[in-house]
Design an enzyme around this catalytic site. Sequence first.
Site, PDB file in Angstrom:
ATOM      1  N   HIS A 180      59.357 -63.202   6.064  1.00 31.79           N
ATOM      2  CA  HIS A 180      58.199 -63.106   4.980  1.00 31.79           C
ATOM      3  C   HIS A 180      57.797 -62.899   3.527  1.00 31.79           C
ATOM      4  O   HIS A 180      58.726 -64.326   3.730  1.00 31.79           O
ATOM      5  CB  HIS A 180      59.772 -61.515   4.903  1.00 31.79           C
ATOM      6  N   GLY A 181      57.359 -63.344   3.409  1.00 35.60           N
ATOM      7  CA  GLY A 181      56.062 -63.664   2.136  1.00 35.60           C
ATOM      8  C   GLY A 181      56.698 -62.376   0.395  1.00 35.60           C
ATOM      9  O   GLY A 181      56.777 -61.775   1.656  1.00 35.60           O
ATOM     10  N   TYR A 225      54.438 -60.164   0.063  1.00 33.81           N
ATOM     11  CA  TYR A 225      54.258 -58.645   0.313  1.00 33.81           C
ATOM     12  C   TYR A 225      54.084 -58.606   1.249  1.00 33.81           C
ATOM     13  O   TYR A 225      53.419 -57.515   1.890  1.00 33.81           O
ATOM     14  CB  TYR A 225      52.883 -58.786  -1.341  1.00 33.81           C
ATOM     15  N   ASP A 236      46.731 -73.502  -0.099  1.00 36.87           N
ATOM     16  CA  ASP A 236      47.872 -73.708  -0.385  1.00 36.87           C
ATOM     17  C   ASP A 236      48.062 -73.616   1.433  1.00 36.87           C
ATOM     18  O   ASP A 236      49.652 -73.993   1.884  1.00 36.87           O
ATOM     19  CB  ASP A 236      48.350 -71.872   0.091  1.00 36.87           C
TER      20      ASP A 236
END
Length: 304
Positions: free
Chosen positions: A22-23, A25, A141
């Site tokens: 998971h990140g 959001y 990124d």
Amino acid sequence: MDMSRQRKRTAADFVFKEELGHGSYSTVYKAVDKRDPKRVYAIKVCSKAHIIKERKVKYVTIEKNTMNLLAQGNHPGIVKLYYTFHDADNLYFALDFASGGELLALLHRYGRFNDALCRHFTAQLVDTLEYIHSRGVIHRDLKPENVLLDRDGRLMITDFGAAATTDKTDNPIDDDFTPASSFVGTAEYVSPELLLHNRCTPSSDIWALGCMIYQFTVGSPPFRGENELKTFAKIVELDYTWNPSRYDMDKSNTSINPMIVDTVRRILVTDDATRITLAQLKLLPWFQDLDWKDKGKIWQGVFT
Ligand code: ADE
């Protein structure tokens, strides 16, 4: 005509399995297509309420548009976006399932990559970055957490939520992108031009690649301070060294291939205008016996 490919998919078309990660959001789940259980996806689920509350709508839009754009070329190094759909609560991105997990996890398992593996992954990253940049996209990124592996150990770049386009006149991805909009990357891999001039170019991805090559060889990234500010200071001062840490008791790693050191030195150049380009990188001695046109060889798996 196969109507299953036509109708808009919904969450009910899939059996959701375990969480993959998971990140800030979103959460990614493994999911199986009910109609064709051989088809396994990684479905990224983003809570609408959360996205709106955290003001991330723009990033989710960028991610969708960029992945749609990059999926067109069918490049092996990109996590492919197959379907997007939404319901009352969530947005869903059905992506390639990368069963080999994060490249970072593999690096941690091995400690560091040997020369051959380091070069193999670097070649795949160079080939993929060339493709991404040819489509006018800057990832912004890049880091080993955003590089996944398929079952054969071929790498796949993911997480285009921070991406930008190089073409300011015709910008299909993000109409109101301005470099000032925010720092979105990760401290250790952020380029000096972003820190010093708030500027991001395709060369900023090459900077991150240089940090990753160093990390593949040494085991940890070149610039790492006790906090983000100290990391940023090290980056702008080009404060990195190949000397093994005095805490590193493993004396077997004191000799690093000088061609890797030279490659990284040509990438980690503060001025992005004089930093090496991907085309120049491919001509360096480290890649001497590598045929860049032989895509089959470059995209050979490492586990098989
Ligand atoms: N974790 C995040 N995204 C993933 C993907 N596409 N495949 C496997 N694991 C993931």
